[in-house]
Every structure is written in C-alpha cells, then in structure tokens.
Design a protein around this motif. Structure first.
Motif, PDB file in Angstrom:
ATOM      1  N   VAL A   1       0.975  -1.298   0.224  1.00  0.00           N
ATOM      2  CA  VAL A   1      -0.248  -0.040  -0.087  1.00  0.00           C
ATOM      3  C   VAL A   1       0.856   1.407  -0.001  1.00  0.00           C
ATOM      4  CG1 VAL A   1      -1.857  -1.033   1.296  1.00  0.00           C
ATOM      5  CG2 VAL A   1      -0.094   0.161   2.423  1.00  0.00           C
ATOM      6  N   GLU A   2       2.286   1.054   0.148  1.00  0.00           N
ATOM      7  CA  GLU A   2       2.999   2.379   0.227  1.00  0.00           C
ATOM      8  C   GLU A   2       3.003   3.251  -0.878  1.00  0.00           C
ATOM      9  OE1 GLU A   2       4.519   3.243   2.962  1.00  0.00           O
ATOM     10  OE2 GLU A   2       3.787   1.429   4.128  1.00  0.00           O
ATOM     11  N   ALA A   3       2.980   2.922  -2.128  1.00  0.00           N
ATOM     12  CA  ALA A   3       2.728   3.754  -3.129  1.00  0.00           C
ATOM     13  C   ALA A   3       1.600   4.657  -3.232  1.00  0.00           C
ATOM     14  CB  ALA A   3       3.068   2.916  -4.469  1.00  0.00           C
ATOM     15  N   GLU A   4       0.456   3.659  -2.970  1.00  0.00           N
ATOM     16  CA  GLU A   4      -0.983   4.456  -3.183  1.00  0.00           C
ATOM     17  C   GLU A   4      -1.032   5.061  -1.758  1.00  0.00           C
ATOM     18  OE1 GLU A   4      -5.449   3.074  -3.740  1.00  0.00           O
ATOM     19  OE2 GLU A   4      -4.308   1.672  -3.458  1.00  0.00           O
ATOM     20  N   LEU A   5      -0.697   4.952  -0.939  1.00  0.00           N
ATOM     21  CA  LEU A   5      -0.799   5.993   0.195  1.00  0.00           C
ATOM     22  C   LEU A   5      -0.066   7.213   0.123  1.00  0.00           C
ATOM     23  CD1 LEU A   5      -1.615   6.064   2.996  1.00  0.00           C
ATOM     24  CD2 LEU A   5       0.534   5.232   3.946  1.00  0.00           C
ATOM     25  N   ALA A   6       1.240   6.981  -0.424  1.00  0.00           N
ATOM     26  CA  ALA A   6       1.968   8.182  -1.026  1.00  0.00           C
ATOM     27  C   ALA A   6       1.220   9.157  -1.764  1.00  0.00           C
ATOM     28  CB  ALA A   6       3.471   7.551  -1.335  1.00  0.00           C
ATOM     29  N   GLN A   7       0.505   8.397  -2.823  1.00  0.00           N
ATOM     30  CA  GLN A   7      -0.156   9.200  -3.711  1.00  0.00           C
ATOM     31  C   GLN A   7      -1.250   9.876  -3.070  1.00  0.00           C
ATOM     32  OE1 GLN A   7      -3.281   7.325  -5.590  1.00  0.00           O
ATOM     33  NE2 GLN A   7      -2.830   7.860  -7.620  1.00  0.00           N
ATOM     34  N   ILE A   8      -1.858   9.272  -2.115  1.00  0.00           N
ATOM     35  CA  ILE A   8      -3.238  10.009  -1.331  1.00  0.00           C
ATOM     36  C   ILE A   8      -2.397  11.183  -0.677  1.00  0.00           C
ATOM     37  CG2 ILE A   8      -4.729   9.836   0.443  1.00  0.00           C
ATOM     38  CD1 ILE A   8      -5.027   6.737  -0.597  1.00  0.00           C
ATOM     39  N   LYS A   9      -1.012  11.171  -0.020  1.00  0.00           N
ATOM     40  CA  LYS A   9      -0.650  12.021   0.671  1.00  0.00           C
ATOM     41  C   LYS A   9      -0.383  13.026  -0.360  1.00  0.00           C
ATOM     42  CE  LYS A   9       1.741   9.117   4.217  1.00  0.00           C
ATOM     43  NZ  LYS A   9       2.945   8.623   4.824  1.00  0.00           N
TER      44      LYS A   9
END
Length: 478
Positions: free
Chosen positions: A236-244
């Motif tokens: 989930v790290e990449a998608e979480l970074a996108q949301i941030k």
C-alpha cells in the motif's frame, strides 16, 4: 517537491477486489434503505386512502384508523423530496467533517426514527414527519455513498461497483412493492424499519475512506484501511504516498468561494448537474411514478401493483446489463446508447398516443406498443441514465471540492425529480400525452449531443487526467 504518483505508476494487479466489493456493497445498502423509503408510498397509497382490502384497521373509531384525502396523500408522497433536498445540502459538509462511513452509519438514526413515526402514526402529521426524516437520510446517502464507493475502488472496477448504488435503490423499491402485494401498510413499514439496523451492522465492519483519514492526519489508520481494501498481498506504500500528495496539494490552497469560479471547480460541477438534468428530463420519474396510469390509458388490464413490480424488475435487469458492459464500453458511449434507447422509446410512445387520440380504431392493433415501449425505455434507463449520473459526478469532481460538489449534484437530482414528477400531469394537459412524451424524447436527443461533445470519458482514467480535462484548453479525455 517530488511529482505526485499517479494511478498508472501503481501496480493494482495484486489488489484483492473482494474486500472493495464487500465495502461497496455495504455502503450501497444505504441505497436499498433509501429505495424502501422512496418505494413505500406507491403500494400503500390504496390502503392509506381506505381503497384496499388489505387494511387491518377499518373501524373509524379506532385510534389507529387513518384515511387520507388526495391532498394529504400528495404531501405524503412529495415531502420525501423536500427532506432529501435538505439532506443533499448537508451531506457534503457532514462527510468532510465526520467521515464517509461514520455519516452513513449515522443516517440509520433518522431512517429508523422516520419509520417509527410511520408505524406508530395516528394522524397525517406523524406520516409527514416520518417521510421528512426518511427523505433527509436519503439525501445524505446520495451525497456520501457514491463518493465513498469511488474513493475506495481501484480504477478497473470503479465503474462496475458504481452500479451497486442504483441497483440497490431499485432492489429497495422492489422490496416494498412485493410486500405491498399482500401486507398491511403498518406491517410493511415495520419490516422496512429493520433495514436501517442492518445498514448500521454492515458498515460497522467497513473501513473509513483512506483519503478522508489522510486528510485528517490519521496516516496509520489510512494504511490499515488501504490494506483491508486491497488485501495482504498488495503493497500500500505507493498508493498511500499518492493520497498524501493529493491531500498536500489540496491543502496548499484554502478553499474559498472564488475557487468555484475557476475551471477546475465549476466545470466538473456543471457536468455533475448536467448529467442529472438529462437523467430527470429523460422522463424516468414520470415513467416510474405514472407507469400504471400510462398503461391504463393505453388500455392495459394489468393490476396496478403487478405493473409496478414489472417496471422495477425491468429497471434492475437494465442495471445488471449496464454493470456488465460499463467496464468495456466506458461511461460516455453507454450514456449515449442509453439516451438513444430512451429517445426512441419516448418517441414511439408519443406516436402511439397521438394515433390513439386522433384515430382510436387505428390504435387497437397497436395495443401491445405502450407496454413494449415502456419496458424498452425502463431497461435502457437502468442500463445507463439511471446509475451513470451518480458515477460520473463522483468521478469528475476533484477531491478538494468533492463534498460540496456531491451535495450540489444530489440537490439538483432531487430538485429536478420533484419538478418532473409534479409537472408531468400539467405538461400532458398543455400539450397532450403525445406531446409530453415527445418533449422528453427531445431532451434525450439533446443528451446524446451533450455526451458526444461535452462529456469526458472517465473509464480507467486517473484523477490527474480527469482534472486536466477541465483545466487544459482543447484537452480531451478519450
């Protein structure tokens, strides 16, 4: 600052779709509860006006005896739209303030309280209060649920799960129609009162929107929410970074009234309003609410409640077909196909009534045409024009104004629904039934042109690509 990660840079192939589908179904069950609220008045109307053998209380001296006149019954039917309009206005603010899931759970309270007022009603005023409360909760659901479903879904299933909302509305209406075939109106209301409790229980196990959690600086909870929605095999790290990145970008500029004068804001809001206009002026609600009268005028001998059940089942079949093909065809082509089917059906129906008015003998061999046209029309609407406006409006709105934009779109829908439903009889009187159906057919033709030249395609598009359509001159989202 590093460039934001786009959906194209995230590998969604390892994402488990099942948790997203379950979460979307839980949120969409709010539409089922809403459907029972909207569908209730039609099957119980004969009982509330003491024109049915299903009434269990027929003693006029009983405290529980209710007999409504036409004016009182019209208020019972229409007050839900007033409540829904208020709910639509509040829904965007509430979901941005308290969260999508929390608000959907909270609407169980006005839903349940509204049904309680109806079950225990001893006079019309209690029915009015119950309908207003049900409408209020329904309006909030319409602003919140499609937004939540869009936010938690990966791009390749976003269109399909978007159909859950409209399908559940149809299922809720069908549920009350079936109950109305043989049960007393208070018992029907009591059964419907259970559905908000089921909604609360389903949503208890569903995670909050990751975007909302990040926006409120709850990063750990957002990561857990994403992991629940995407499955254990998904990083989930990449998608979480996108949301941030998206949240930081949204927070760099404080939202103010002037933002709504900028293309990135007002254009998607206008698109959201426009698709609602074309949905309502296709004749959808006129056909749903007056299907029995349409068939009776055309000479059909079908029972009123059976006719209503047939119409709703047809709508659900169309919903199913749309959910199957929307991921392949895309939103814009399916919108145009749905408009074309609706246009043809309305024109044929108008032509039949024109012949019926001017040469009744010539219309007799065509007695099968009204029911056929109505079935084709309802299935075409269910396939596209019914669900797509909710899906499109949730997809085109930027995250920064999604709450306010969702409320505006939902308010437009309920306001237009009220107008179309209330004016259908007046339009018929002014231009004859044939003219009324041709009027709606003309609007469907305008809808095709709108989709062809102005409606962006959002299938498999990232949020950045969709927003670029409204910002960049001569940019088209194909």
């Amino acid at each position: 600052m590093e460039s934001a990660i786009t959906d194209n840079e995230i590998d969604f192939s390892k994402a488990n779709k099942r948790p997203q589908i379950l979460a979307a179904l839980a949120a969409a069950f709010s539409a089922f509860v809403m459907g029972t609220t909207f569908g209730w008045s039609s099957p119980v109307q004969p009982q509330l006006q003491q024109n049915s053998t299903l009434n269990t209380v027929v003693d006029q001296n009983s405290t529980w005896y209710i007999d409504l006149d036409d004016d009182q019954m019209s208020w019972v039917g229409s007050l839900i739209n007033i409540g829904a309009s208020v709910g639509a206005i509040c829904g965007g603010y509430l979901m941005d303030r308290f969260g999508r899931v929390f608000v959907l759970m909270a609407v169980s309270i006005p839903f349940f309280t509204g049904w309680l007022f109806i079950v225990l009603a001893v006079d019309p005023l209690m029915l009015y209060v119950g309908r207003l409360l049900g409408g209020l909760a329904a309006g909030i659901c319409c602003a919140v649920a499609p937004c939540y479903i869009g936010e938690i879904s990966i791009p390749d299933i976003r269109g399909t799960v978007g159909y859950f909302f409209s399908t559940n509305i149809g299922l809720g209406i069908l549920f009350t129609q079936i109950l109305g075939l043989g049960l007393d109106w208070r018992f029907i209301s009591g059964v419907c009162a259970i559905t908000p409790l089921v909604l609360f229980a389903l949503l208890y196990f569903v995670p909050e929107s990751p975007y909302f959690l990040v926006k409120n600086n709850k990063i750990d909870k957002a990561a857990k929410s994403l992991q629940w929605l995407r499955g254990n095999l998904f990083n989930v790290e990449a998608e979480l970074a996108q949301i941030k990145s998206r949240v930081i970008e949204d927070k760099t500029q404080q939202l103010n009234l002037r933002d709504f004068l900028r293309p990135w804001a007002y254009k998607p809001i206008l698109i959201g309003i426009a698709v609602m206009v074309f949905q309502q002026f296709s004749g959808l609600n006129a056909a749903l609410f007056y299907s029995v009268e349409i068939l009776q005028v055309a000479g059909s001998n079908l029972d009123a409640l059976v006719s209503a059940v047939v119409v709703i089942i047809t709508l659900l079949i169309g919903n199913f077909l749309g959910a199957v093909v929307v991921g392949r065809l895309g939103r814009r082509p399916l919108f145009m196909i749905s408009e074309a089917i609706a246009c043809l059906s309305m024109c044929v129906l108008g032509s039949y009534f024109y012949i019926l008015t001017n040469d009744p003998e010539a219309a007799k061999p065509l007695a099968w045409l009204p029911l056929t046209s109505l079935i084709v029309f309802i299935s075409g609407i269910g396939m596209g024009l019914g669900p797509l406006p909710w899906i499109i409006s949730s997809e085109v709105l930027p995250a920064k104004i999604r709450g306010q934009g969702s409320s505006i779109a939902a308010l437009a829908n309920f306001g237009l629904s009220f107008i179309v439903t209330k004016t259908f009889i007046d339009i018929q009187r002014a231009v004859t039934p044939a003219g009324a159906f041709w009027f709606y057919g003309g609007f469907c033709l305008l809808g095709i042109l709108f989709a062809l030249f102005l409606l962006p395609e959002t299938k498999d598009k990232t949020s950045e690509q969709i927003e670029a359509f409204f910002v960049t001159p001569n940019h088209n989202v194909e």
